[in-house]
Every structure is written in C-alpha cells, then in structure tokens.
Design a protein around this motif. Structure first.
Motif, short mmCIF file in Angstrom:
data_model
loop_
_atom_site.label_atom_id
_atom_site.label_comp_id
_atom_site.label_asym_id
_atom_site.label_seq_id
_atom_site.Cartn_x
_atom_site.Cartn_y
_atom_site.Cartn_z
N ARG A 399 18.69 -0.78 23.29
CA ARG A 399 18.46 0.21 23.87
C ARG A 399 17.79 1.27 24.25
O ARG A 399 18.79 0.86 25.51
CB ARG A 399 17.01 -0.35 23.16
N SER A 400 17.87 2.65 23.86
CA SER A 400 17.71 3.54 24.80
C SER A 400 16.74 3.33 25.15
O SER A 400 14.77 2.85 23.94
CB SER A 400 17.86 5.03 23.81
N LYS A 401 15.81 3.64 26.54
CA LYS A 401 14.74 4.46 26.68
C LYS A 401 13.70 5.38 26.93
O LYS A 401 14.62 6.39 27.30
CB LYS A 401 14.70 3.80 27.76
N SER A 402 13.02 5.89 26.04
CA SER A 402 11.77 6.57 26.14
C SER A 402 11.32 6.85 27.74
O SER A 402 10.25 6.55 28.06
CB SER A 402 10.91 7.68 24.88
N LEU A 403 12.02 7.53 28.18
CA LEU A 403 11.31 7.87 30.04
C LEU A 403 10.41 9.31 30.04
O LEU A 403 11.11 10.64 30.06
CB LEU A 403 12.70 8.37 31.10
N SER A 404 9.42 9.31 31.37
CA SER A 404 8.98 10.78 31.95
C SER A 404 8.87 10.15 33.02
O SER A 404 8.47 9.31 32.97
CB SER A 404 7.84 10.69 30.46
N TYR A 405 8.97 11.23 33.38
CA TYR A 405 8.79 10.74 34.83
C TYR A 405 8.55 12.09 35.94
O TYR A 405 9.22 13.62 35.00
CB TYR A 405 11.07 10.37 35.18
N TRP A 406 8.70 12.44 36.98
CA TRP A 406 9.17 13.27 37.84
C TRP A 406 9.19 12.72 38.96
O TRP A 406 8.23 12.01 39.92
CB TRP A 406 6.73 13.55 38.13
N VAL A 407 10.03 13.86 40.21
CA VAL A 407 10.78 13.25 41.45
C VAL A 407 10.49 14.78 42.16
O VAL A 407 10.42 15.43 41.62
CB VAL A 407 11.35 13.46 41.32
#
Length: 432
Positions: A399-407
């Motif tokens: 499975r691929s993953k839909s990621l939302s991020y902020w660094v």
C-alpha cells in the motif's frame, strides 16, 4: 520643549460591580457603587506638535467614533503610529469596527468565562504598584496550552484575553482619575518555571501570535512592562519566534530575569502585594490561581487542531521520504506535524555523523495518525550538525500512503542579534 496638559473626565463602570481606588500603600481597595467618581481629572502631557496632531485627529473623526475614544485613548493610538495622522485614523476606524464585531463592551458584564478556562488557565491580579498600574501575574510555564485549546474554542480563548484587557483598561482609567494624573499601562509578570517543549506546540504559538497582534492593534500602549522570571534557556527559542512581531519600542519594555529575580522584581512591584515566594511580603497567595492539566474528558468532541499549510504527498509502497537540516546553533528546535488518510506511517529523526553513520535523536516508530488526530511534537537539537527527518513507508509492500506533513526548524537568537519588526496581520481569525 513646550508641553500641553490634556484632561479627560469620562465615567467608567468597573467589573464585578466594584469601583477600584487606591489606598495609601498603592494597593487596590474597593467600593460598591459601581461608578467611578470623576470629579478629579487625569492629565497627560503632550508637546505642541503632539497636541496639534490630537486636535486634528479629533476633528477628522468627530462624528464617527464612540465616546470611549477620549483624549487619553486617542493619544495612545497616536503614539502607536508615531503621531502619523493618516495611519492613526485608519487604526482607530478599524478598532471601532473590530470592537463591534467582538462585542467587547459586553465582555465585563454579559460574557461568562467558560469553565475550562476558569478552572485550568491560572494566574491572577496582584494589585497595583505605587503609581496605580495594575500588576498581573501569569504562571505561563506550567500552563497546559494544548489541553486548553482542545477544550475551548479559539473565539472563547480570545474573548478571555479581551476580557482581561478590558478590565486592565478600566482600572487604568479609574486609577488615573483617582490620582489626577495619567497612569501609564500595566505590569505583566510571566513565570516561566516548568516550561516544557509543549510551549512550542505550533498551533499554540500561532494562536499566541494572534493574541499578540490583537494586543498591539487594539490596546496600544497598554503594557508598561513585561517581566519574565524563572526563564530557562529554552525560553529564548520562544522569544525568538515572537520577537519579529514585537515593535522595537515594545521589546524595550520586556525584561528577562533568571531564577535570581527577587531584588530586581521589587524595583517594579511593591513588596506589599508581591507574594513571599517571589520576594515580597504578601502572605495571601490565593490571588494567583495555579494552572492545572486539562483532563481529556474536557476535550471538545471531534475538535482537531492542526497547523496550517500542511504539504500533501503520496508515499508509494516501499518508499521513504527524507529531509536534511543543517543546524548551526545548539538549542534549536525542530517542529513536526503529520497525518495520513489511512493506515500508519513511520517517523524518526537522526543526526548524521562525520563517518556517515547516524545517531538516533527521535527513535523511529510507526504512528497510527489516520484516526482524525495528527501527530505533532518538537525535538530539541542540542548540537550543531546535519539532522535527517524521515517518513518511512518501506515496510509496506502493498500500500501507498497519502501523507500530509509540516516540518520546521527554529533557531535561538544570539544575544546581540537584531530582528526586523513585522507589522501585525489584520486577520485575527481563531482556531474554530
């Protein structure tokens, strides 16, 4: 230099159906009439040029502003804009509209503080200094800001701050009339003891900036001094984050003290109203309500607080996403927040060594951040070097993953480092 003395004599109603006057020690005493006797008039001193600017401002806005905008308040707005008439007039007009929208005139009489703020926020009014300035104590370092923001709406937290500002403003007006001279501002004491990395939680810091902007735009020249006591080294990072939003003349009002603060604090606060634990003589500490941890049972249902502008990216099966950050100043802080649409994702932080190996800074593990609540936190970077932030989907072969991020990385300021001031934003939206 020629000065002009300006007098003002508006009636003021104080909160809790009490009127504040000053006793011989400079501490507040109360009567129950509810109306301040304005027979004595407060005075302010202006140069001829400043008086001329005030007169022009009043003439240009004669039929457009409420009675509360007396000479003293208009002078505060003028000072905030360096007596620039055009800028001041724009600032006052926006303030009139904003006060109507926030219903500030009703906060002291018709608005009830939510229970979670009343119970868990902490702090309290100590009294007044010998010049009539209100002195407020805030145990900032031990406040559970994350719990507060998950348990109260942003609008209610903002109104909570506004209510205190309205109280400060009315106390200053009342004490000015009582003394027959203008009382200049309030003294805020922030106890930073116990401050942990939670204080750098991004949504909390963003909201704090909004409160700071509100203070500057709508309560100009209200603060006389802000005194920070028990300041740990990590507090310098917090100040670095908000410093660009503080005008230089306001920065000069901020006093940073460590743990050996008692003698210095007594230069600003009378011993009679300062608790003994802080170097004063006041035995009664009930005026300062300690903050407390907000239990999860108080959290608002389905309330999710997230940083804005998260970056969306799809991680294919078996793929990792890495970012490298060059850190030159020890004591920097790395913020992160992320979530997925479904299933878990791995996350960790390492330091790249000179020999190419990596030392663990934040141990990598798999986070189940698809249940509506993002993962967020901070990592203290104690030494210079190259740090690697890694989102890991290598373990998923299907499975691929839909990621939302902020660094983001925030570095501490050097002692002699100057930072340009950024004008406050007009958008004072809250996290609702």
């Amino acid at each position: 230099m020629v000065h002009t003395r300006v007098t003002t004599s508006n009636h003021i109603v104080l909160t809790q159906e009490q009127t504040q006057t000053l006793d011989t020690k400079g501490t507040p005493s109360f009567t129950t009439s509810g109306i301040v006797n304005m027979s004595s008039k407060a005075t302010i001193e202006l140069t001829d040029a400043q008086q001329k600017a005030l007169t022009k401002l009043k003439e240009s806005m004669r039929d457009e502003i409420p009675a509360r905008y007396d000479d003293v308040l208009l002078t505060r707005f003028l000072k905030a804009r360096d007596f620039d008439l055009k800028k001041t007039e724009s600032m006052v007009r926006e303030d009139v509209l904003w006060r109507g929208n926030m219903q500030t005139d009703m906060l002291l009489t018709d608005w009830k503080v939510p229970e979670v703020l009343e119970k868990y926020w902490g702090g309290g009014m100590l009294g007044c200094d010998r010049d009539g300035r209100p002195v407020y104590f805030d145990p900032y370092g031990k406040r559970d800001i994350k719990g507060i923001m998950h348990s109260a709406t942003g609008r209610d937290i903002m109104k909570f701050h506004l209510q205190k500002n309205e109280m400060f403003d009315q106390m200053i007006r009342a004490n000015s009339k009582q003394q027959g001279k203008q009382v200049h501002g309030i003294i805020l004491i922030y106890d930073m003891e116990g401050m942990e990395e939670q204080a750098f939680w991004k949504p909390g810091m963003e909201f704090g900036k909004q409160v700071l902007n509100m203070f500057q735009l709508h309560y100009p020249e209200l603060m006389y001094k802000m005194i920070l006591i028990n300041c740990p080294k990590i507090s310098g990072i917090l100040y670095a984050a908000v410093r660009p939003f503080i005008p230089e003349k306001t920065r000069q009002k901020v006093i940073h003290l460590g743990t050996n603060f008692k003698d210095e604090l007594l230069k600003f606060v009378p011993a009679e109203i300062l608790p003994t634990a802080y170097g004063g003589k006041a035995e009664n500490t009930s005026k300062i309500k300690p903050p407390d941890k907000v239990p999860a049972s108080c959290y608002l249902k389905d309330r999710v607080i997230s940083s804005r502008n998260l970056v969306d990216r799809v991680l294919d099966r078996g793929v990792c996403l890495e970012f490298q950050y060059e850190i030159t100043r020890p004591g920097s802080l790395l913020y992160y927040e992320f979530k997925t649409k479904e299933r878990d994702i791995g996350f960790g932080v390492k330091l790249l060594n000179n020999d190419g190996t990596r030392s663990t800074v934040l141990e990598k593990r798999r986070y189940h951040c698809y249940l509506g609540v993002p993962e967020d936190g901070q990592v203290l970077l104690n030494q210079p070097g190259t740090y690697v932030v890694k989102f890991d989907n290598s373990y998923s072969i299907l499975r691929s993953k839909s990621l939302s991020y902020w660094v983001e990385v925030l570095e501490p300021l050097l002692d002699d480092e100057d930072v340009a001031f950024r004008e406050p934003e007009r958008d004072l939206s809250v996290f609702d």
